[in-house]
Design a protein around this motif. Sequence first.
Motif, PDB file in Angstrom:
ATOM      1  N   PHE A   1     -33.538 -45.767 -46.135  1.00 39.46           N
ATOM      2  CA  PHE A   1     -34.987 -45.608 -46.256  1.00 39.46           C
ATOM      3  C   PHE A   1     -35.339 -44.133 -46.255  1.00 39.46           C
ATOM      4  O   PHE A   1     -34.560 -43.285 -45.839  1.00 39.46           O
ATOM      5  CB  PHE A   1     -35.704 -46.282 -45.074  1.00 39.46           C
ATOM      6  N   GLY A   2     -36.565 -43.860 -46.675  1.00 38.59           N
ATOM      7  CA  GLY A   2     -37.092 -42.504 -46.546  1.00 38.59           C
ATOM      8  C   GLY A   2     -36.852 -41.669 -47.791  1.00 38.59           C
ATOM      9  O   GLY A   2     -37.037 -42.140 -48.923  1.00 38.59           O
ATOM     10  N   ALA A   3     -36.438 -40.426 -47.569  1.00 39.93           N
ATOM     11  CA  ALA A   3     -36.324 -39.445 -48.646  1.00 39.93           C
ATOM     12  C   ALA A   3     -35.031 -39.619 -49.416  1.00 39.93           C
ATOM     13  O   ALA A   3     -34.172 -38.743 -49.463  1.00 39.93           O
ATOM     14  CB  ALA A   3     -36.453 -38.047 -48.091  1.00 39.93           C
ATOM     15  N   VAL A   4     -34.845 -40.810 -50.006  1.00 38.07           N
ATOM     16  CA  VAL A   4     -33.737 -41.055 -50.948  1.00 38.07           C
ATOM     17  C   VAL A   4     -34.381 -41.472 -52.256  1.00 38.07           C
ATOM     18  O   VAL A   4     -35.512 -41.965 -52.293  1.00 38.07           O
ATOM     19  CB  VAL A   4     -32.786 -42.150 -50.413  1.00 38.07           C
ATOM     20  N   ASN A   5     -33.640 -41.270 -53.319  1.00 33.91           N
ATOM     21  CA  ASN A   5     -34.234 -41.477 -54.641  1.00 33.91           C
ATOM     22  C   ASN A   5     -34.417 -42.932 -55.008  1.00 33.91           C
ATOM     23  O   ASN A   5     -35.325 -43.282 -55.760  1.00 33.91           O
ATOM     24  CB  ASN A   5     -33.399 -40.769 -55.703  1.00 33.91           C
ATOM     25  N   ALA A   6     -33.566 -43.837 -54.507  1.00 30.96           N
ATOM     26  CA  ALA A   6     -33.645 -45.247 -54.872  1.00 30.96           C
ATOM     27  C   ALA A   6     -33.210 -46.093 -53.688  1.00 30.96           C
ATOM     28  O   ALA A   6     -32.080 -46.610 -53.658  1.00 30.96           O
ATOM     29  CB  ALA A   6     -32.807 -45.556 -56.111  1.00 30.96           C
TER      30      ALA A   6
ATOM     31  N   PRO B   1     -35.791 -38.499 -43.123  1.00 36.52           N
ATOM     32  CA  PRO B   1     -37.183 -38.049 -43.109  1.00 36.52           C
ATOM     33  C   PRO B   1     -37.475 -37.052 -44.225  1.00 36.52           C
ATOM     34  O   PRO B   1     -36.573 -36.483 -44.840  1.00 36.52           O
ATOM     35  CB  PRO B   1     -37.335 -37.403 -41.727  1.00 36.52           C
ATOM     36  N   VAL B   2     -38.786 -36.832 -44.444  1.00 38.33           N
ATOM     37  CA  VAL B   2     -39.250 -35.855 -45.431  1.00 38.33           C
ATOM     38  C   VAL B   2     -39.485 -34.524 -44.711  1.00 38.33           C
ATOM     39  O   VAL B   2     -39.970 -34.496 -43.575  1.00 38.33           O
ATOM     40  CB  VAL B   2     -40.558 -36.346 -46.092  1.00 38.33           C
ATOM     41  N   LYS B   3     -39.124 -33.431 -45.397  1.00 38.32           N
ATOM     42  CA  LYS B   3     -39.317 -32.107 -44.803  1.00 38.32           C
ATOM     43  C   LYS B   3     -40.807 -31.819 -44.624  1.00 38.32           C
ATOM     44  O   LYS B   3     -41.640 -32.229 -45.410  1.00 38.32           O
ATOM     45  CB  LYS B   3     -38.722 -31.023 -45.713  1.00 38.32           C
ATOM     46  N   ARG B   4     -41.126 -31.078 -43.576  1.00 33.10           N
ATOM     47  CA  ARG B   4     -42.491 -30.620 -43.363  1.00 33.10           C
ATOM     48  C   ARG B   4     -42.788 -29.440 -44.287  1.00 33.10           C
ATOM     49  O   ARG B   4     -41.916 -28.625 -44.562  1.00 33.10           O
ATOM     50  CB  ARG B   4     -42.692 -30.188 -41.913  1.00 33.10           C
ATOM     51  N   ASP B   5     -44.063 -29.341 -44.727  1.00 36.51           N
ATOM     52  CA  ASP B   5     -44.469 -28.244 -45.612  1.00 36.51           C
ATOM     53  C   ASP B   5     -44.839 -27.029 -44.759  1.00 36.51           C
ATOM     54  O   ASP B   5     -45.954 -26.906 -44.266  1.00 36.51           O
ATOM     55  CB  ASP B   5     -45.660 -28.680 -46.464  1.00 36.51           C
ATOM     56  N   ASN B   6     -43.838 -26.135 -44.573  1.00 31.43           N
ATOM     57  CA  ASN B   6     -44.063 -24.924 -43.774  1.00 31.43           C
ATOM     58  C   ASN B   6     -44.249 -23.679 -44.645  1.00 31.43           C
ATOM     59  O   ASN B   6     -43.993 -22.550 -44.219  1.00 31.43           O
ATOM     60  CB  ASN B   6     -42.869 -24.698 -42.825  1.00 31.43           C
ATOM     61  N   ARG B   7     -44.647 -23.881 -45.902  1.00 28.52           N
ATOM     62  CA  ARG B   7     -44.801 -22.756 -46.824  1.00 28.52           C
ATOM     63  C   ARG B   7     -45.885 -21.812 -46.345  1.00 28.52           C
ATOM     64  O   ARG B   7     -46.973 -22.234 -45.980  1.00 28.52           O
ATOM     65  CB  ARG B   7     -45.161 -23.282 -48.223  1.00 28.52           C
TER      66      ARG B   7
ATOM     67  N   ARG C   1     -32.145 -33.455 -44.200  1.00 32.02           N
ATOM     68  CA  ARG C   1     -30.841 -34.065 -43.908  1.00 32.02           C
ATOM     69  C   ARG C   1     -30.475 -33.959 -42.436  1.00 32.02           C
ATOM     70  O   ARG C   1     -29.878 -34.878 -41.866  1.00 32.02           O
ATOM     71  CB  ARG C   1     -29.755 -33.384 -44.755  1.00 32.02           C
ATOM     72  N   LYS C   2     -30.838 -32.839 -41.832  1.00 29.40           N
ATOM     73  CA  LYS C   2     -30.409 -32.646 -40.443  1.00 29.40           C
ATOM     74  C   LYS C   2     -31.150 -33.565 -39.475  1.00 29.40           C
ATOM     75  O   LYS C   2     -30.714 -33.725 -38.333  1.00 29.40           O
ATOM     76  CB  LYS C   2     -30.590 -31.196 -40.031  1.00 29.40           C
ATOM     77  N   HIS C   3     -32.248 -34.156 -39.931  1.00 31.16           N
ATOM     78  CA  HIS C   3     -32.993 -35.061 -39.056  1.00 31.16           C
ATOM     79  C   HIS C   3     -32.740 -36.527 -39.391  1.00 31.16           C
ATOM     80  O   HIS C   3     -33.419 -37.411 -38.858  1.00 31.16           O
ATOM     81  CB  HIS C   3     -34.496 -34.790 -39.167  1.00 31.16           C
ATOM     82  N   ALA C   4     -31.797 -36.822 -40.257  1.00 36.50           N
ATOM     83  CA  ALA C   4     -31.484 -38.203 -40.603  1.00 36.50           C
ATOM     84  C   ALA C   4     -30.896 -38.924 -39.384  1.00 36.50           C
ATOM     85  O   ALA C   4     -30.240 -38.323 -38.545  1.00 36.50           O
ATOM     86  CB  ALA C   4     -30.505 -38.239 -41.775  1.00 36.50           C
TER      87      ALA C   4
ATOM     88  N   ASN D   1     -36.997 -33.254 -51.207  1.00 34.35           N
ATOM     89  CA  ASN D   1     -37.692 -32.891 -49.970  1.00 34.35           C
ATOM     90  C   ASN D   1     -37.072 -33.560 -48.751  1.00 34.35           C
ATOM     91  O   ASN D   1     -37.721 -33.708 -47.723  1.00 34.35           O
ATOM     92  CB  ASN D   1     -39.179 -33.264 -50.076  1.00 34.35           C
ATOM     93  N   ALA D   2     -35.802 -33.999 -48.857  1.00 37.47           N
ATOM     94  CA  ALA D   2     -35.141 -34.698 -47.753  1.00 37.47           C
ATOM     95  C   ALA D   2     -34.778 -33.730 -46.637  1.00 37.47           C
ATOM     96  O   ALA D   2     -34.295 -32.620 -46.885  1.00 37.47           O
ATOM     97  CB  ALA D   2     -33.909 -35.433 -48.249  1.00 37.47           C
TER      98      ALA D   2
END
Length: 811
Positions: free
Chosen positions: A707-712, A776-782, A740-743, A737-738
Amino acid sequence: MKLLKHIILLCLICSVNILQAQQIPTNLENLSNQQLIQLISAFQLSGLSEEDLELKGREKGFSQEQISILKKRIAALNINSGNNKSNSYSDSYTERSKIYTKKPSQKFKDSLGGLRVFGEEIFENVDLSFEPNLSIPAPRNYVIGVNDQLVIDVFGLSETTKKIKVNTEGFVRYPNLGPIKVAGLTLEEAQINIKKSLTKLYPAISSGATSVQVSVGQIRSIRVTLIGEIKQPGSFTLSSFSTLMNALYASGGPNEIGSFRKIDLVRNGKTIVSFDLYDFLLNGDLSKNILLQDEDVIRVSPYETRVAVIGAVKKAAIFDVNPEDFAADVLRYAGGISPVGNKSLVRIKRFGVTNKELITVKADQLQSFKPFSGDTLIIDSLANYFANRVQIKGSVYYPGEYSNSSTPTLYDLLSTAKPKEGAYFERGLLRRLKSDYTAEIINFNLTDVLNKKFDINLEREDSIHIYQFNELRERFTVSISGEVNNPYTYNYAENMRVQDLVLIAGGYKDGAALQKIEISRRLPKSANDTTVYNIIKEIDLAKIGDDNLEMILMPFDKVAVRKSPNYNEQITVRVEGEVMYAGSYSLASKQERISDIIKRAGGLKEFSHKEAAVLIRKSFVGKSDFDSVLFNVKANLMSIQIDQGISSNNSDTSLSKKRFSNFYTEQKLVGINLVKALEMPGSIYDLILEEGDILKVPKKLETVQAFGAVNAGQVVIYQKGMNFISLVRQSGGFATNASRKHAYAVYANGEVKSTNGFLFFKSYPKIKPGVEIFVPVKRDNRRLSSGEVIGIGTGIASMAGIIISLLNALK
């Protein structure tokens, strides 16, 4: 001369005998219509159908050829007499057509406080039109006029019905007879005239064998003119059945200055009747509501005297007053003074020559006082004032208001109201208004008053209050808690014992410890100190003959019934899924564990998935973790107190209802390891079971999912040796935008494992059957660009400038 009379009589008798002897004329074709009608009447052939005519003709001796000629002559006679089918005999009743003109009326209001003229509303009521009933027979005195339709019904030996309209000359022309004068005659007179004329066609009318009835079919219309002070004057087309009230309603009635008392009907220049509308409104008298005739004129005169009546009357309005009316008559028009009105006098406002005036008229002067036009009669409501009222309240059986005429003294009032048994007899209060309307209090002893040692005369508006004894002290109660069926706070009664209170509370529960019952009582430390609760006695109700069993309770005592330390209720858990005997089980002890219940359930089935087994347990849920911890501590404390029968009032140890409402129970998964629990019974993995636990052992799972930030994201078949990365690849790989370290991974038994990392190396959770991984999806810290920062700063500066300008403008 006598001989001549005898000869003529003999000839007539012979002629009749010849006809009755069936001597039929041979020349039927040459007979006149008059002779044919006489023949039909003599042989009784009128009103017959063709079949009956043929049978009757043969009976009378007619030949077939004569019968055929007779049929043709009778048919021709009927056609010539009426020119249409409706003139032959029929029961063709047709409803009279309505001839009625109604112009919409307009409401008006008088300038005096919005009052309306009495009677005006009847001309606006759509359900009260005074429209004549056209379905009733015309009255015998109905005067026939031009365009009326007369229905002339001949029946008996001859049968025929004719509907003939009165022509412009006032005649009706009956077929084969000629015109008959009917206009200007009443219906009764017209019937006599027509019957006399028809004797020429129907000789049997004279003998009574044939009868004639005349009625009015369609009625004519008439033109009536309304003049004077009418809302909508003019000419109106009405039916000839209309009356004076019909015409008034059609015109909308009198206008704002039109009289309701003088309405004249003028006919041919003479006043026929003067109609007073109040005769109908007040008495229902319509004797002067006569039928109208063509060219009648109705004249409404201006009113002479109008008087307004306001205040406490049954019908406030403006009334037309005749010169002979007095103030009492005006009040009668208004329905009289209402029950709440002041009947002693009437105030009158009058328009004088140069100013306004006020007149007070007493009740005995109303019969002789004549009102002027423009007067306003004011009837005041009764003042909120009792001339002889006294009141009694409080602890009496019959509280309320009384008359000091019937209960003149305090003793009489108390004897009537009857103090209750629980009344405070030492002191009662009487509140009285002094001459300056300030209040004073008079106290008395009820016992002395009822024993006639003290009494006082009552005055208007005296108010007595008798107190209830229980109202003057704190309510005495005793309470019981712990192992009884109905723990509660009950009303105290003298000589109440512990056993009595237990019975009132519904008796003991099964787990009650009779040998340890505790009583606490309010005991003041000193005369000036506040009261506190002290435990004063522990008694054993199981001990027979103990004096403590007869201990009398005091007000506000608290009785606590403890729970027996060796008494335990059954603890029930459920085992579901892949076990031999699923179902509910009662625990043998408080130390029974997961491995024990699996053994009692017959062990696991062949395809059970031990690794995915879960335990569901009830737990408290609150607003925050801190609240949850605090709640659990206080809930445990409360359960201990309840078990011990203590009901503490200390705010530090009791939970308020408001606080308690923030928490509720919810079933949650408890991560267990059934494999290790079965391998190492009694270990930390082998949890002790609690009330309501549900142990679920599912079938073996053969799928995994990402689940989550995977393409399919999809369900993937588990393969031995599959790892985290291979599962992600089969799910389309990581999204851009995955994080990975929080999976992390959630295993079938509810256990959660996260990704571990060191420098550039990551250790992902292992993949097992039934696992679900979450990326999870990365947070937008731009960070904002320099242009965006400048734009935001410029906007803030502009806004600050506007605010400063506004503040300067306000100064």
